[in-house]
Structure formats: C-alpha cells, structure tokens
Scaffold this motif. Structure first.
Motif, PDB file in Angstrom:
ATOM      1  N   LEU A  62     114.177  78.008  67.746  1.00  0.00           N
ATOM      2  CA  LEU A  62     115.218  78.834  67.134  1.00  0.00           C
ATOM      3  C   LEU A  62     115.314  78.544  65.636  1.00  0.00           C
ATOM      4  N   ALA A  63     115.254  77.255  65.294  1.00  0.00           N
ATOM      5  CA  ALA A  63     115.301  76.880  63.876  1.00  0.00           C
ATOM      6  C   ALA A  63     114.125  77.502  63.127  1.00  0.00           C
ATOM      7  N   LEU A  64     112.961  77.495  63.776  1.00  0.00           N
ATOM      8  CA  LEU A  64     111.780  78.109  63.158  1.00  0.00           C
ATOM      9  C   LEU A  64     111.981  79.608  62.973  1.00  0.00           C
ATOM     10  N   PHE A  65     112.572  80.236  63.986  1.00  0.00           N
ATOM     11  CA  PHE A  65     112.802  81.683  63.914  1.00  0.00           C
ATOM     12  C   PHE A  65     113.686  82.024  62.713  1.00  0.00           C
ATOM     13  N   TYR A  66     114.769  81.253  62.538  1.00  0.00           N
ATOM     14  CA  TYR A  66     115.657  81.510  61.393  1.00  0.00           C
ATOM     15  C   TYR A  66     114.893  81.366  60.077  1.00  0.00           C
ATOM     16  N   LYS A  67     114.004  80.386  60.045  1.00  0.00           N
ATOM     17  CA  LYS A  67     113.333  80.030  58.801  1.00  0.00           C
ATOM     18  C   LYS A  67     112.166  80.957  58.452  1.00  0.00           C
ATOM     19  N   LYS A  68     111.470  81.389  59.490  1.00  0.00           N
ATOM     20  CA  LYS A  68     110.226  82.131  59.228  1.00  0.00           C
ATOM     21  C   LYS A  68     110.516  83.515  58.675  1.00  0.00           C
ATOM     22  N   PRO A  69     109.686  83.937  57.708  1.00  0.00           N
ATOM     23  CA  PRO A  69     109.858  85.298  57.170  1.00  0.00           C
ATOM     24  C   PRO A  69     109.294  86.347  58.129  1.00  0.00           C
ATOM     25  N   MET A  70     109.726  87.571  57.921  1.00  0.00           N
ATOM     26  CA  MET A  70     109.116  88.698  58.644  1.00  0.00           C
ATOM     27  C   MET A  70     107.661  88.817  58.212  1.00  0.00           C
ATOM     28  N   PRO A  71     106.796  89.287  59.082  1.00  0.00           N
ATOM     29  CA  PRO A  71     105.432  89.590  58.629  1.00  0.00           C
ATOM     30  C   PRO A  71     105.482  90.569  57.455  1.00  0.00           C
ATOM     31  N   THR A  72     104.558  90.399  56.520  1.00  0.00           N
ATOM     32  CA  THR A  72     104.546  91.289  55.359  1.00  0.00           C
ATOM     33  C   THR A  72     103.480  92.362  55.498  1.00  0.00           C
ATOM     34  N   TRP A  73     103.013  92.555  56.731  1.00  0.00           N
ATOM     35  CA  TRP A  73     101.998  93.580  56.990  1.00  0.00           C
ATOM     36  C   TRP A  73     102.421  94.319  58.245  1.00  0.00           C
ATOM     37  N   GLY A  74     101.585  95.207  58.723  1.00  0.00           N
ATOM     38  CA  GLY A  74     102.006  96.037  59.854  1.00  0.00           C
ATOM     39  C   GLY A  74     102.923  97.114  59.319  1.00  0.00           C
ATOM     40  N   ASN A  75     104.035  97.375  60.001  1.00  0.00           N
ATOM     41  CA  ASN A  75     104.975  98.372  59.498  1.00  0.00           C
ATOM     42  C   ASN A  75     106.221  97.645  59.022  1.00  0.00           C
ATOM     43  N   LYS A 168     101.801  70.693  80.515  1.00  0.00           N
ATOM     44  CA  LYS A 168     100.465  70.453  79.969  1.00  0.00           C
ATOM     45  C   LYS A 168      99.967  71.627  79.108  1.00  0.00           C
ATOM     46  N   TYR A 169     100.289  72.847  79.532  1.00  0.00           N
ATOM     47  CA  TYR A 169      99.678  74.002  78.855  1.00  0.00           C
ATOM     48  C   TYR A 169     100.639  74.859  78.032  1.00  0.00           C
ATOM     49  N   PHE A 170     101.904  74.825  78.360  1.00  0.00           N
ATOM     50  CA  PHE A 170     102.894  75.710  77.741  1.00  0.00           C
ATOM     51  C   PHE A 170     102.887  75.571  76.215  1.00  0.00           C
ATOM     52  N   ALA A 171     102.775  76.679  75.529  1.00  0.00           N
ATOM     53  CA  ALA A 171     102.813  76.691  74.052  1.00  0.00           C
ATOM     54  C   ALA A 171     101.675  75.917  73.399  1.00  0.00           C
ATOM     55  N   THR A 172     100.619  75.646  74.162  1.00  0.00           N
ATOM     56  CA  THR A 172      99.466  74.985  73.537  1.00  0.00           C
ATOM     57  C   THR A 172      98.554  76.008  72.878  1.00  0.00           C
ATOM     58  N   ILE A 173      98.595  77.228  73.360  1.00  0.00           N
ATOM     59  CA  ILE A 173      97.726  78.272  72.800  1.00  0.00           C
ATOM     60  C   ILE A 173      98.481  79.018  71.700  1.00  0.00           C
ATOM     61  N   ILE A 174      99.746  79.275  71.957  1.00  0.00           N
ATOM     62  CA  ILE A 174     100.590  79.931  70.951  1.00  0.00           C
ATOM     63  C   ILE A 174     101.794  79.020  70.702  1.00  0.00           C
ATOM     64  N   PRO A 175     101.715  78.187  69.675  1.00  0.00           N
ATOM     65  CA  PRO A 175     102.844  77.291  69.403  1.00  0.00           C
ATOM     66  C   PRO A 175     104.054  78.071  68.878  1.00  0.00           C
ATOM     67  N   ALA A 176     105.198  77.417  68.960  1.00  0.00           N
ATOM     68  CA  ALA A 176     106.443  78.093  68.570  1.00  0.00           C
ATOM     69  C   ALA A 176     106.429  78.515  67.106  1.00  0.00           C
ATOM     70  N   ASN A 177     105.642  77.831  66.286  1.00  0.00           N
ATOM     71  CA  ASN A 177     105.644  78.182  64.855  1.00  0.00           C
ATOM     72  C   ASN A 177     104.549  79.182  64.494  1.00  0.00           C
ATOM     73  N   ASP A 178     103.950  79.818  65.493  1.00  0.00           N
ATOM     74  CA  ASP A 178     102.815  80.715  65.233  1.00  0.00           C
ATOM     75  C   ASP A 178     103.216  81.897  64.343  1.00  0.00           C
ATOM     76  N   ASN A 179     104.288  82.540  64.696  1.00  0.00           N
ATOM     77  CA  ASN A 179     104.795  83.658  63.889  1.00  0.00           C
ATOM     78  C   ASN A 179     106.254  83.856  64.271  1.00  0.00           C
ATOM     79  N   LYS A 180     106.947  84.652  63.492  1.00  0.00           N
ATOM     80  CA  LYS A 180     108.399  84.784  63.689  1.00  0.00           C
ATOM     81  C   LYS A 180     108.751  85.200  65.108  1.00  0.00           C
ATOM     82  N   PHE A 181     107.946  86.094  65.677  1.00  0.00           N
ATOM     83  CA  PHE A 181     108.308  86.608  67.008  1.00  0.00           C
ATOM     84  C   PHE A 181     107.905  85.656  68.117  1.00  0.00           C
ATOM     85  N   ALA A 182     106.899  84.841  67.859  1.00  0.00           N
ATOM     86  CA  ALA A 182     106.570  83.781  68.820  1.00  0.00           C
ATOM     87  C   ALA A 182     107.681  82.733  68.801  1.00  0.00           C
ATOM     88  N   SER A 183     108.234  82.464  67.622  1.00  0.00           N
ATOM     89  CA  SER A 183     109.364  81.534  67.527  1.00  0.00           C
ATOM     90  C   SER A 183     110.548  82.079  68.322  1.00  0.00           C
TER      91      SER A 183
END
Lengths: 474, 265
Positions: A62-75, A168-183
C-alpha cells in the motif's frame, strides 16, 4: 470442420447488445467504504484470517502504491481520470463458498447461470472457480485430478491450506513494487486462483475461472498463481464480464505463472468487460528449461485495457508464445502486447498480435523483446496485424528490442490494413449482407487465435464478433 | 419492343466510375436458360458491365436501367441481387484469409437459399460437384482463394455457382489463366450449370472457351457498347478478322440484327 459450421450457425442467431450488462441487487455480507486506507487493508486481511506476513506484505505494498507514479505511457489521459477515492476496494458477497451450485446464494447462482458457467462446467471443464466481486463464491475440481494431487482453488484458500507453497512463490515473479497497479493489487488482493500441478500430471481438459463484477465503482483485484511442476501440463481459462454502468469500475489483477522444467502452461483469457471497466493487469511467467508457456489473450471489452503478458525464458530450450487479439470499438482503447525476455540460451519466442479497431476505437501493440548478454542461439518472431474498419479508428505499434547478444535471430513484422471494398463486394455478391460479410472477414482475421480456443469458446468469440459488427458498415 | 419473358433486360445503360463514363448505352436481353457470349478487348468495359449488373458500389449508373424478371435492380444491394438469383463469377476472385471454403459456401447458401443446409445434406452435394470439377476434398478446409492457383480460383467460382443454381450466371473471364485441361473442366461445369436451367452471360476475349460452351448469341463489346450481335458464327469471324475489324458497328460482319436476336430467343 463441423466446428466452423456450428460457429456460423451461432453467428446467425444473435441479438444486438452487450448481453452481460445486467446487474443484481446488492445483498452483501460486507462492503467497504469508498477509498483506500491502511485500515481497509488491515480489515481485509483480518476478515480473511491471514498470517501476519501477508498483512505486512499488504501494508508495504500500500505504501508503494501511494508512492509510485502513474505510468507515463499507454493512455495517460484515461489513467489520470481514475478516481481512486471513489472505488470500493473490497466486497464480500456471501458468507461461505459453495462446492455445489445449490450452496451459492440464489441471486448470484442465477447470474452465473445466465453466464452459462454451470453448463460449461458440466460439458467440458475439469474444474471451475467463480468469483463475484471480491470473493470466489463457488469452486469445484474433478475428483480424479484432486486424487492425483492437483490443487485448484481460490487464492485465499490456497494461502490457508498451502501456506508453504504460496509463501515460496507468491510475488516472486511480480513483486509488489513492479508497477503502481501491481502495488495496488498486492495491497488489496482478494480471490483469484491458486493452481498446483504435481510432476508429470497432465490435466487433459481445461480449468476455468470466471470473474464477475456486479457493483458500480467496484474494484476487483484478484490474484492468481499457477505452478506447473516438472513435466506437467495445465490449460487454464479465464473469462470476465460486468454490468454496464455510467461510472467506472476498476479491474487490476496480478497473475504469476511458474513453469518448472519440462512443463507446459497454457493460459487463455477472454476478457469481455463492459465499457466502463478499466482493465489494468500484470501478467508474467517464468519458463524454466524445456518448459513452454503460452498466453492466449483475447481482449474484447473494457474502457481501457493495459496488459502485456510477459514470459521470462529462464532455462535452456524454454519456449514462449503470446497469441493475442484486441478489439476496440467506440470509447475503447486496447493497449496490449507482449514481453519476451530471453535470459537463457537456445530459447525461442513467438508473438502474434491481431487487432481490430472500429467506430473510433483505438488499439495499440506495445511489445518488448529482450535478449540477455550471454543468451546464445535465441530465436524470436513478432508479428502484428492491425485491421481498421473505418477512417476514424486508430492503430499504433510500439515495439521495443533490447538485444545484448549477436547470436540471435529476430523477426519483426507489422501490417495495418483496411477491410477492402473488394472483399466486401465479393462476399455480398454471394448473398451475405454487409454486416455478415464484415463479420466473416473479421472472424477470418482472428482465426489464428480462434482456432487455439476450445470449441465452445471459439463459438462464443465468433458470436461476440458478430454482435460487434452489427451496424458497423454502411 | 422488349420481350416480356426476358430474364434480364438492360436498356441504354450508362455507368461511370468517378467522372469517367465507361458504359455508354448498353442494351441487352437475356432469356431464361440461354447462353450469351460477350466478347471484347481488355479495357472495353466488359468487367464494368458485370460489376454493374451485380451492383458494385464503385460504379454509378447515370442513365438507363437493368431489369431482372421485370424489376429494376438499380436500388438493390449486391446481396439482394444475389438473393434474386444473380451470381457473378469473378475474373479475380478475392482472398478471404482465415475463412474456410466450406464455411463460405455454407454461409452463402444459407443466405441465398434462405435455408440452412445440414452438413449431412451438403456433403454429398459437394462431393458430386467437386468430382465433376476435379477438386480435391481438402479444398474445403482451405481458406477462400488464399494462395490458390488461377485454376483453383476459377474452379471454386464454378463450384459455388453450381451450388447456388442462380437464374443468371455472369462469368467474367472465367477462362483467363486456365490451362487447356482446367479450361475443359470449367467449361463442362458451365455447361452443366446451363443444363440445369441457368442462363449464362459469358464474358471473354478469346473464342477458345466457346469451343466447349456453345453460345446462342455472341455480342461484340467495344468502348462501352455492344457493336455487333450474332450467333456462334460471329465468334469465329472475330477470331479470323480480329477486334479491329469490328471496332465500329459493321453491318456486313453482323450475322443477325438485334431485332432478329430477340425474335430467335
């Protein structure tokens, strides 16, 4: 051959609207207030009786989500329109989960009946989970598979019943800090599927998950983790729909696939959200040596989809394939693509992306092929075809290549075409109306995708396309 | 005076594409079950005539009329014309990638015949026709005209028409791009179509195919007009003297007047 015949039969018996746009009266056990706070995250975790480590994971995310910016690409315009304070982050629709449809609350059961899930289950599925709002309300798996040790359950039960495996596996492929929406997903995740296939077990018919949003301004954040142990095979299918509302809902899933050596995972999505749903999903797979991962990804609905299924080819002879279609009508933007990351030598990847835009709709292909420095004898082929049905629609391609080794064979091909007057005239001269002719051309264009679907889904997809084509010409 | 029993009556037809007028007053009558050959050089407007009869949106009729069984076709879409019993075999059949021949045929038949033919019924129908046309079974699961040879394309056209059994078949240069073996097979297909009652308008610039499909009437087409009309003999004369000789309406070369044609048919 008879498959195509019945497809066309179906094509000709169709109404004219998004038929999944209905909604049920809300009758929930729990509905969070609008907006997102650490209290809500804690409440979700407590209601689920989660271990402490998961609560901590959520709060960090959640802290990461607050901190991370929106993607600057896409729409970026649509992304910045999202009002995070207006969303309901957690809704628990019923007290317990059914393993029999008669255990599912009447109203919700009726909804899944209308969506055809129990019928599909009887006919051709090895297991089903049905998620309604934040929770899986029904799940089943064929007994013989269960006896072989196949696990197919909702993610929450997976955490309770197989904590070691999950941890063992949870969030090992996509960590919480991967991008705003993963956070965001990591903070508020609920539901989704947990699949484990033991070594050497081949699940011969598909497992399916169905995701249904019902409430307005709902946020659905399912979390899926699939582990195919050595030499196993599984085909997982997901479908999704939502009611039509005048204001927006948000679907933001995280899907992690782990294909251990020699295994094969096929993951098929038919996304048909209503046009008020933001669909911002992170999907990623690791394929170890001799493993194969396929994303078969169909995007028909939603307001904005941003989704780029990724495959990291981690071991020698690993293979990755993304086969995707996107359809964008008025007020829709499908920004989809694929990422192939060649970490090991002798790996190969194939991307086939097909998109159709009409009535001002917009499709984008956004892709990455990356080859690590020491990866030798790498093959990659990317093919993007876009079809425009009129002059007001739009299609763009944004391919990126990061090649750090010389010993590679990369092909990239992109085409943009329009439905030709000559094709239409040819089909019409044989009796097809303009709409029927367009649907036939479009179905043909998508055929490389459709033929990879189980028959029942191919029929459904062609039916949806036919619906979309009505009134599109003339 | 027009023949009341005529299937197709084209009267003083002018058609243009953009600002360019291509058909400059075509008149033609075709009776049920008859065989007409329309012969002309490349660029004389033959294909425009076939497209205009079928209703291609690119061609605009600026004068005259086309009547089918007494009713004007001009306001009808191509599919509506197909449903009345008109079919066009294309000079350059169009590829539809991803759509199988079987799917295409079945969908088309359902649209035109307004009846969904069950596969059990369709299969034997197809099998017989495909044998006649020397088409292999695997053809049905290929994509429509996608990667087809010239001969395969034309065979598909004739196969399709023989299933539709239209009242009028317009064959636009069906003989072009065919070797002699394929030509014979396709010509036999056309003849059997005719025997089942379909009137034929065969558009060609060579006499060759007329050795296998015997026309009752031959029309010479030049610069958007029919300049001469006669019987089969006219085609042989054309072969002998060439198009230049017939460039202008030539009363000596013509073996029948239009009026007599109407009478004979």
């Amino acid at each position: 051959m008879s498959a195509e015949i019945s497809t066309m039969d179906n094509l000709n018996q169709i109404g004219t609207d998004y038929k999944y746009g209905f909604s049920d009266v809300e009758n929930y056990i729990f509905k969070s207030g609008r907006g997102l706070t650490p209290e809500i995250v804690t409440k979700i975790s407590n209601m689920k009786n989660e271990p402490q480590w998961m609560l901590e994971f959520r709060l960090k995310a959640l802290a990461l989500f607050y901190k991370k910016p929106m993607p600057t690409w896409g729409n970026t315009k649509l992304l910045n329109d999202i009002d995070f304070a207006n969303i309901f982050y957690y809704i628990k629709p019923s007290e317990k989960q059914g393993t029999n449809w008669s255990d599912v609350p009447e109203g919700i059961k009726n909804t899944f009946d209308r969506l055809g899930i129990p019928e599909a289950e009887r006919k051709f599925l090895a297991g089903v989970t049905a998620q309604y709002e934040s929770e899986v309300v029904y799940h089943s798996i064929r007994e013989d598979l269960e006896k072989l040790g196949v696990i197919f359950t909702d993610m929450d039960s997976g955490l309770r019943e197989h904590e070691d495996l999950v941890r063992k596996y949870f969030a090992t492929i996509i960590p919480a800090n991967d991008n705003k929406f993963a956070s965001l997903n990591s903070a508020v995740w609920s539901g989704g599927s947990f699949v484990y296939v033991p070594p050497g077990v081949k699940v011969d018919i598909p497992l399916q998950a169905y995701f249904r949003i019902n409430a307005e301004n709902m946020g659905q954040f399912e979390r899926t983790l699939i582990i195919a142990d050595e030499g196993s095979f599984v085909h997982y299918i997901e479908g999704c729909t939502a009611p039509v509302y005048s204001s927006d809902s948000l679907h933001s899933a995280v899907v992690e696939l782990i294909a251990l050596p020699g295994s094969h995972i096929r993951y098929t999505t038919i996304q048909n959200w209503s046009k008020n749903v933001y669909n911002l999903v992170t999907k990623r797979a690791y394929a170890y040596e001799n493993a194969k991962v396929e994303w078969v990804d169909g995007n028909l609905g939603s307001k904005l989809t941003m989704k780029y299924p990724a495959i990291y080819l981690m071991g020698e002879n690993a293979r990755g394939e993304v086969l995707s279609i996107a359809f964008a009508g008025d007020d829709q933007h499908q920004d989809a693509g694929a990422k192939m990351v060649h970490v090991a030598s002798n790996t190969s990847s194939i991307v086939v992306s097909k998109s159709i835009s009409k009535n001002g709709g917009r499709t984008s292909y956004r892709g990455l092929v990356k080859v690590y420095e020491d990866a030798k004898n790498v093959k990659s082929s990317v093919k993007c075809d876009a079809l425009l049905l009129d002059d007001i629609s739009r299609s763009d391609t944004y391919p990126t290549m990061e090649i750090n080794d010389q010993d590679v064979n990369i092909e990239h091909e992109a085409t943009v075409s329009k439905v030709g007057e000559e094709q239409l005239f040819y089909l019409m001269s044989r009796g097809l109306t303009a709409d029927e002719a367009t649907a036939m051309i479009v179905n043909g264009f998508f055929e490389p995708f459709t033929k990879e679907l189980p028959l029942e889904y191919a029929v459904e997809l062609n039916r949806l396309i036919k619906l979309e084509m009505e009134g599109s010409v003339g | 005076m027009s023949n009341k029993n005529a299937l197709l009556i084209i009267n003083d037809l002018h058609a243009k594409i953009g600002d360019k007028t291509i058909l400059k007053g075509v008149s033609l009558e075709i009776n049920p079950g008859s065989v007409h050959a329309l012969m002309g050089r490349n660029g004389s407007g033959k294909s425009t005539l076939s497209y205009t009869i079928m209703g291609h949106p690119k061609y605009e009729v600026s004068q005259g009329d086309i009547k089918f069984e007494g009713n004007s076709l001009l306001n009808l879409s191509p599919d509506e014309r197909a449903k009345l019993g008109i079919a066009l075999s294309f000079q350059y059949p169009v590829a539809i990638p991803g759509v199988t021949v079987l799917n295409f045929l079945k969908t088309s038949l359902k649209a035109v015949l307004k009846r969904d033919i069950p596969i059990k019924e369709l299969r034997p129908m197809l099998k017989a026709k495909m044998q006649e046309l020397e088409i292999k079974d695997e053809f049905l699961s290929r994509y429509v005209n996608d990667g087809f040879s010239g001969g395969e394309k034309k065979k598909l056209e004739i196969l399709h028409l023989s299933l539709l059994k239209p009242k009028l078949a317009i064959l636009d240069e069906t003989d072009s791009g065919l070797d002699i073996d394929a030509l014979k097979v396709v010509a036999n297909g056309i003849t059997s179509l005719n025997k089942e009652g379909t009137a034929i308008l065969l558009i060609t610039h060579y006499q060759r195919i007329l050795n296998y499909v015997t026309p009752q009437f031959v029309h010479i087409f030049e610069s958007g007009e029919i300049t001469n009309t006669g019987n089969h003999e006219l085609a042989f004369k054309l072969e002998e003297f060439g198009y230049e000789y017939f460039a202008k309406a030539n009363p000596v070369a013509s073996t029948n007047s239009t009026k007599e044609v109407n009478y004979v048919s």
